[in-house]
Design a protein around this motif. Structure first.
Motif: not given
Length: 396
Positions: A172-181, A166-170
């Motif tokens: 939210r690159w920083r938030a997606a990177a934080t989630a993955i990290g 969801y973060l990637l599709v919308t």
């Protein structure tokens, strides 16, 4: 004072009725999953293999190792946080008694079959929903910590990883990177303490769907569960992949539209619905991910009764979906689902999920996002006067 006494009496009666119904009616699961967790983690703590331990009928621990060192009985705290986040803005906007709105919501939540199963199994689902909705709270505020909640939830159980998508599709690159990290860090730290269990999970247990139960069992209310019930011996995986692709296309289109219209809550709710549909195994207790969608639908029909025909239809559909999810209808077909009626009934919760995917309102900003902190009469006055001076800066 009289109104408050009536409210207290209403909540007390509802709570007693629900408590008696849950205690007396069939369906309590005897804390089955707690027994699995306790047995597997105890076996592991004594030097055994976390993923080799099973119950007498073959059920074993199926979560990543991080879950084994992080599970705590936090369901009550998770429910309180979720209801505050989802319901309190609606109560404030419509100037309801906030404690009364939250108490009634708690009773309505307790009536849902997925919530009852989550509690009686001793499952972790509500805690995971709370972690992901911590994400919503952070995203709405533009916090630099956005992504942490989803990352931790994905480290405990893989289903919440769809919120990283969801973060990637919308965008939210920083938030997606934080989630993955965060997910990688939690898994890596756990791997340092439990390398064998981590290796076993990602190379063996993750891919072994048989260890969690039969795909065709009526409790599996996912798209793959529907396909498996069509042919329990040889489920058509190609059909499943095709249906999942359609679901994901619809989901991506709808969440982008929600975010374009400033409705983050609808985007999160649609993502919770799609997580239930695309997961290979979605037991009934996993369907607590539908709860935020029910709140979004209810909020979109206020004030009650709705004057708009579309809102009235949505309200009727939302009530019907809630009643079905409370009913335990799918269990009527636990011993067989032959014929058209059996097929419809055995997959009843899947149809509710599909309906929510299609009907959740994402075409306009939700009344519980940007405007949630302002009472309805103030918003109405601002619209009537054509003035924005009484509105907060973000609404001008």
């Amino acid at each position: 004072m009289i109104a408050n006494r009536r409210r207290v009496a209403t909540v007390a009666v509802l709570a007693v009725v629900l408590t008696v119904a849950i205690a007396v009616l069939p369906g309590h699961r005897g804390w089955f999953d707690v027994g699995v967790y306790h047995g597997a983690v105890g076996h592991w703590a004594r030097g055994g293999d976390l993923y080799q331990w099973t119950t007498g009928n073959g059920y074993g621990f199926t979560y990543p190792p991080f879950a084994a060192v992080s599970m705590l009985p936090m369901a009550a705290l998770a429910v309180a946080f979720l209801l505050h986040l989802l319901v309190d803005p609606v109560a404030r906007r419509h100037e309801w008694s906030r404690w009364y709105a939250l108490a009634l919501s708690c009773c309505l939540l307790a009536g849902l079959n997925p919530v009852r199963d989550t509690v009686s199994f001793g499952q972790v689902n509500l805690v995971l929903v709370a972690l992901v909705y911590l994400e919503l709270w952070l995203v709405e505020r533009g916090s630099r910590l956005a992504g942490v909640g989803t990352g931790l939830a994905a480290a405990v159980k893989l289903t919440p990883a769809v919120f990283i998508a969801y973060l990637l599709v919308t965008g939210r690159w920083r938030a997606a990177a934080t989630a993955i990290g965060t997910a990688v860090a939690a898994t890596t730290v756990t791997a340092a303490f439990a390398p064998d269990a981590t290796r076993t999970f990602f190379t063996e247990a993750l891919w072994d769907t048989d260890r969690v139960g039969r795909l065709a069992y009526v409790s599996n209310q996912s798209v793959l569960g529907v396909v498996a019930r069509l042919d329990p011996t040889h489920p058509d995986r190609r059909l499943w992949v095709a249906l999942v692709a359609v679901v994901l296309v619809v989901w991506a289109t709808r969440v982008r539209r929600a975010v374009r219209n400033g409705d983050e809550r609808a985007g999160f709710a649609v993502t919770g619905v799609v997580a239930c549909l695309v997961s290979p195994v979605t037991w009934v207790h996993h369907l607590v991910w539908l709860v935020p969608g029910l709140v979004v639908i209810a909020a979109s029909t206020l004030p009650w009764p709705p004057a708009d025909p579309t809102a009235r239809r949505r309200a009727r559909a939302g009530v019907a979906g809630y009643v079905v999810l409370c009913s335990g209808l799918v269990w009527v077909f636990a011993n067989g689902s032959a014929g058209p009626l059996g097929f419809l009934g055995a997959n009843a919760y899947v149809w509710v999920s599909v309906g929510m995917l299609a009907l959740l309102p994402v075409g306009h900003a939700s009344p519980v996002t940007a405007n949630s902190m302002m009472p309805q009469r103030h918003l109405d006055a601002g619209v009537a006067s054509g003035s924005s001076e009484d509105m907060p800066p973000r609404l001008r």
